[in-house]
Design a protein around this motif. Structure first.
Motif, short mmCIF file in Angstrom:
data_model
loop_
_atom_site.label_atom_id
_atom_site.label_comp_id
_atom_site.label_asym_id
_atom_site.label_seq_id
_atom_site.Cartn_x
_atom_site.Cartn_y
_atom_site.Cartn_z
N ASP A 171 42.79 24.93 38.38
CA ASP A 171 42.86 26.28 38.94
C ASP A 171 43.62 26.20 40.25
O ASP A 171 43.93 25.12 40.73
N THR B 304 44.19 46.93 41.48
CA THR B 304 43.68 45.56 41.34
C THR B 304 44.40 44.63 42.30
O THR B 304 43.76 43.80 42.96
N LEU B 308 42.66 42.50 45.26
CA LEU B 308 42.80 41.05 45.32
C LEU B 308 43.28 40.63 46.71
O LEU B 308 42.78 39.66 47.27
N TYR B 314 40.97 33.81 46.64
CA TYR B 314 40.44 33.96 45.28
C TYR B 314 41.06 32.89 44.41
O TYR B 314 42.03 32.24 44.78
N LEU B 315 40.48 32.72 43.24
CA LEU B 315 41.00 31.76 42.28
C LEU B 315 42.02 32.45 41.40
O LEU B 315 41.83 33.61 41.02
N THR B 317 42.63 32.04 38.31
CA THR B 317 42.08 32.47 37.02
C THR B 317 41.36 33.80 37.17
O THR B 317 41.44 34.67 36.31
N HIS B 318 40.64 33.94 38.26
CA HIS B 318 39.96 35.20 38.50
C HIS B 318 40.97 36.34 38.62
O HIS B 318 40.79 37.42 38.04
N GLU B 321 42.28 37.30 35.26
CA GLU B 321 41.28 38.10 34.53
C GLU B 321 41.34 39.55 34.95
O GLU B 321 41.36 40.46 34.12
N GLN B 322 41.36 39.76 36.27
CA GLN B 322 41.36 41.12 36.77
C GLN B 322 42.62 41.86 36.32
O GLN B 322 42.56 43.01 35.90
N LYS B 351 43.09 31.82 27.56
CA LYS B 351 43.07 31.59 29.00
C LYS B 351 43.95 30.37 29.25
O LYS B 351 43.67 29.31 28.71
#
Lengths: 297, 462
Positions: A171, B304, B308, B314-315, B317-318, B321-322, B351
């Motif tokens: 990540d 979004t 963010l 933040y990550l 991947t997160h 997703e958003q 993913k």
């Protein structure tokens, strides 16, 4: 630096420098007056940039084999490392691993690199990994969730004490609106992906705080477990994505062609039916005409 | 002999109960009469009246255990009397002789000052000399006499300005008096201080009295106090409205900032009202894009992105997703499932395994393109359905080649795509065979719902 040049002028001799002392002071004055606007622009640019830190987190678990007991069947290590095994302690202050409550002191704090925790046990559970950053980086901590894996996916024969079970996730930590201090501190660090400032802007390189030796120890390139680390390369994924996109785009183009074709057909039919309406064909056609005019748009 | 007798003894004829309950009769010297007298006397430790509340002397057992009652300390060792005695108080400056009841213990009256004298506190009001007045304290609005009078009153009334204002010979408001007093004190303080730094921390020097602020404050307070209920309600409404507007404005500003680079067309950056900004946001995307389904996600995506950025960290991947959620906000669950199925068919991870910035961007774009694809496919089906329905109607007698050709071409094009790409298109054929008769839309006016059913029609029908 403008400051240093002016001070050198004060102390030093009137060296026949590139521009001469007079122009140097001029330059100093000019830079000083535009300093403010430059600072403002820099700040604005920094607001739009994002700094990212690639990380890999996961666990490596070894079966203890003969030494395994009922409650300690595996020895495992959970960790967070830099994506390319660089030292992330430039950004990460400490890492807190929250283990299952059945462990003694389930909240384990690791204050420096390597950010890892080794334990022995028998159970798989979710570990909450909280990353705390340095003060100039970010005040909010970040949470990662990792499901500890001890047992291999497939029951491919007897478990081996030599080959561990490895589960890693890649990540990237993204920092928006980095502060100037943070930016200048990490702009040349291998663990951090820093976008280049647009032409004309520059931050002075920071004074190196730690010696190179200390820094090197923080990376995981020569880690004992490094042989089990996975390699994450974006190239494969990018290729696959590009190929997929091409396919989809081609299909979209085809569909668009068909749609326009059909639209053309419908227009023809519509005009045909209009003419037939005038000609007064079978009763059903009037019904049809009504239909077409409604949906013909 | 029963219990009563044992407890009370034999009652004597002299101890008759009187209207007052019982009476203390002088104790005779003989022992026989004492026990009954004792029990009829009020018990020690509580006053007679309190004991009477229990209903007088308890005939049998005393309801109150005498030992449990508080004993007045040292009531046996000492003789306590109360005397009406004169006293002096250090708080009084005159020689007024006052009297009060004093508790005398063993004949010794209490010593010490009057117990309330310690509360006689007063304020140390500054005293300035005439010299000082000349030097520092002159003021065009105030005469020396007035100032002296003011200070005298302050001394007398311990800075109770309301009283001072009342007593002041010339009419001055409380605020004026306060202002004069505090400014004089401040000037004296500064003048007398050996070095300015010494008193820099003094509250008078740091935060001087601001008369206009005080006047304003009191005026505002009185206004608030005298507000009618109606006014109160109106104020609350206005405040709530203002809050809502400012919040909406903030949100719109956040999306506006990101909208401008994202959209080439004009999103008028008008901050007149949040509502206006939001309204201008929604129609313009619709104008830009041909396929209506893409339009709403644009604002979703923008908000979004804004949220963010607010997160500071933040990550990735997160974030992905958003963004995926935002992009598919207009799509139903079935469509989302289809997108995922398509991704799988294309061999792409739902993913990303290596979510770098580039990979995430590509992934998002791919998802958006798949959505477009699905939309187009749907559109195509509708169009075909329309076409087939009135083609069949018109050319019932002549199943002409032109329509067929079109349909076959369409079908051929579709088989171009791998089978798994379909989601109902190819399977049309099978379903159609189950249908009974081509009783189509001759019945009633076509409705959108009906036009969906033609999907079951085989493309190459008729």
């Amino acid at each position: 630096m403008p400051q240093s040049s002016s001070s050198s002028k004060k102390h030093g001799t009137d060296q026949p420098d590139i521009g001469g002392p007079a122009s140097k002071s001029q330059r100093t004055k000019m830079v000083k007056s535009s300093d403010d606007t430059e600072k403002k622009n820099l700040a604005k640019k920094l607001k739009e940039l994002e700094i990212s830190v690639p990380i890999v987190y996961g666990n490596i678990a070894f079966w203890l084999g003969k030494k395994a007991s009922e409650y300690q069947s595996h020895k495992w290590t959970v960790y967070v490392r830099g994506g390319t095994n660089e030292d992330i302690s430039v950004v990460v202050k400490r890492v807190v691993f929250q283990l299952h409550s059945s462990f003694n002191n389930p909240t384990r704090v690791v204050d420096g690199p390597p950010f890892e925790l080794s334990e022995s046990g028998w159970g798989e559970f979710e570990i909450v990994i909280t990353l705390h950053f340095h003060n100039d980086v970010c005040e909010k901590p970040l949470h990662l969730y990792h499901h500890l894996k001890l047992y291999p996916e497939d029951d491919s024969g007897p478990m081996s004490t030599k080959k561990p079970v490895v589960v890693e996730s890649y990540d990237e930590i993204v920092f928006t609106e980095p502060s100037e201090g943070f930016f200048s501190r990490v702009q040349n660090h291998p663990a951090v992906v820093v976008p280049r400032l647009p032409a004309g802007f520059a931050l002075p390189p920071p004074v190196p705080l730690e010696d190179a030796d200390k820094r090197r120890r923080g990376d995981t390139k020569d880690h004992t477990l490094s042989q089990w680390f996975s390699n994450f390369s974006e190239a494969d994924e990018l290729l696959k994505l590009a190929a997929a996109r091409q396919q989809v785009q081609a299909h979209i183009a085809t569909l668009r062609r068909q749609l326009s074709l059909i639209d053309g057909q419908h227009q023809q039919l519509k005009s045909a039916s209009d003419m037939s309406k005038i000609g007064g064909r079978c009763s059903s056609s009037t019904g049809k005409v009504a239909f077409t005019s409604e949906t013909g748009e | 002999m029963d219990a009563k007798d044992i407890l009370l003894g034999l009652p004597k004829p002299t101890t008759t109960p009187t209207p007052h309950g019982h009476q203390l009769l002088p104790l005779p010297a003989d022992k026989k009469s004492r026990p009954p007298k004792e029990s009829q006397r009020k018990p020690d430790g509580i006053s007679r009246e309190v004991y009477a509340l229990t209903g007088g002397l308890a005939p049998l057992m005393p309801s109150v255990d005498v030992n449990h009652l508080k004993r007045r300390a040292q009531s046996e060792n000492e003789k306590i009397t109360w005397q009406w005695l004169p006293f002096t108080s250090s708080a009084r400056k005159d020689n007024l002789q006052l009297y009060h009841w004093v508790r005398v213990v063993n004949g010794v009256p209490p010593s010490g000052d009057y117990s309330f004298a310690k509360y006689n506190k007063s304020v140390d009001v500054i005293k300035y000399t005439d010299d000082e007045y000349e030097k520092h304290l002159t003021d065009p609005m105030w005469t020396k006499e007035e100032t002296d009078e003011l200070f005298d009153l302050c001394e007398r009334f311990d800075l109770r300005f309301i009283v001072i204002a009342d007593r002041f010979p010339t009419s001055r408001t409380v605020e004026e008096l306060k202002s004069r007093y505090y400014s004089v004190c401040r000037a004296i303080l500064i003048a007398r201080a050996p070095a300015p730094g010494d008193i820099a921390g003094h509250p008078l020097v740091k935060d001087a009295y601001n008369i206009s602020q005080d006047v304003e404050r009191k005026r505002a307070l009185s206004m608030v106090l005298s507000q009618t209920k109606q006014q109160e309600r109106r104020d609350a409404e206005v405040l709530a409205e203002a809050k809502r507007i400012s919040e909406a404005r903030k949100a719109a500003k956040g999306t506006d900032e990101l909208e401008v680079p994202a959209m080439t067309d004009t999103v008028p950056d008008d901050n007149d009202g949040a509502a206006a900004a939001v309204d201008s946001l929604s129609p313009s995307p619709n104008a830009q894009f041909t396929s209506g389904a893409i339009a709403p996600p644009v604002s979703e995506i923008a908000s979004t992105l804004a949220s963010l950025r607010m997160m500071r960290v933040y990550l990735r991947t997160h974030a992905l997703e958003q963004m995926v959620q935002a992009a598919s906000s207009s799509a139903g669950l079935r469509t989302i499932k289809r997108v995922e199925q398509t991704l799988q068919d294309l061999g792409v991870n739902l993913k990303p395994k290596v979510p770098t910035k580039a990979v995430c961007a590509e992934h998002l774009e791919l998802r958006k393109e798949i959505l477009t694809l699905l939309n187009l496919q749907k559109q195509l089906q509708y169009k075909e359905a329309e076409g087939s329905s009135y083609r069949d109607g018109l050319y019932a007698e002549t199943p002409g080649t032109p329509p067929k050709r079109v349909q076959r071409a369409v079908e051929q094009d579709r088989t171009f795509v791998p089978d798994s790409f379909s989601f109902g298109g190819e399977r049309m054929g099978k379903r159609d065979q189950k249908r009974k008769a081509p009783g189509r839309l001759l019945e009633g006016p076509p409705s959108p719902a009906q036009s969906k059913r033609p999907r079951k029609f085989k493309a190459s029908d008729g």
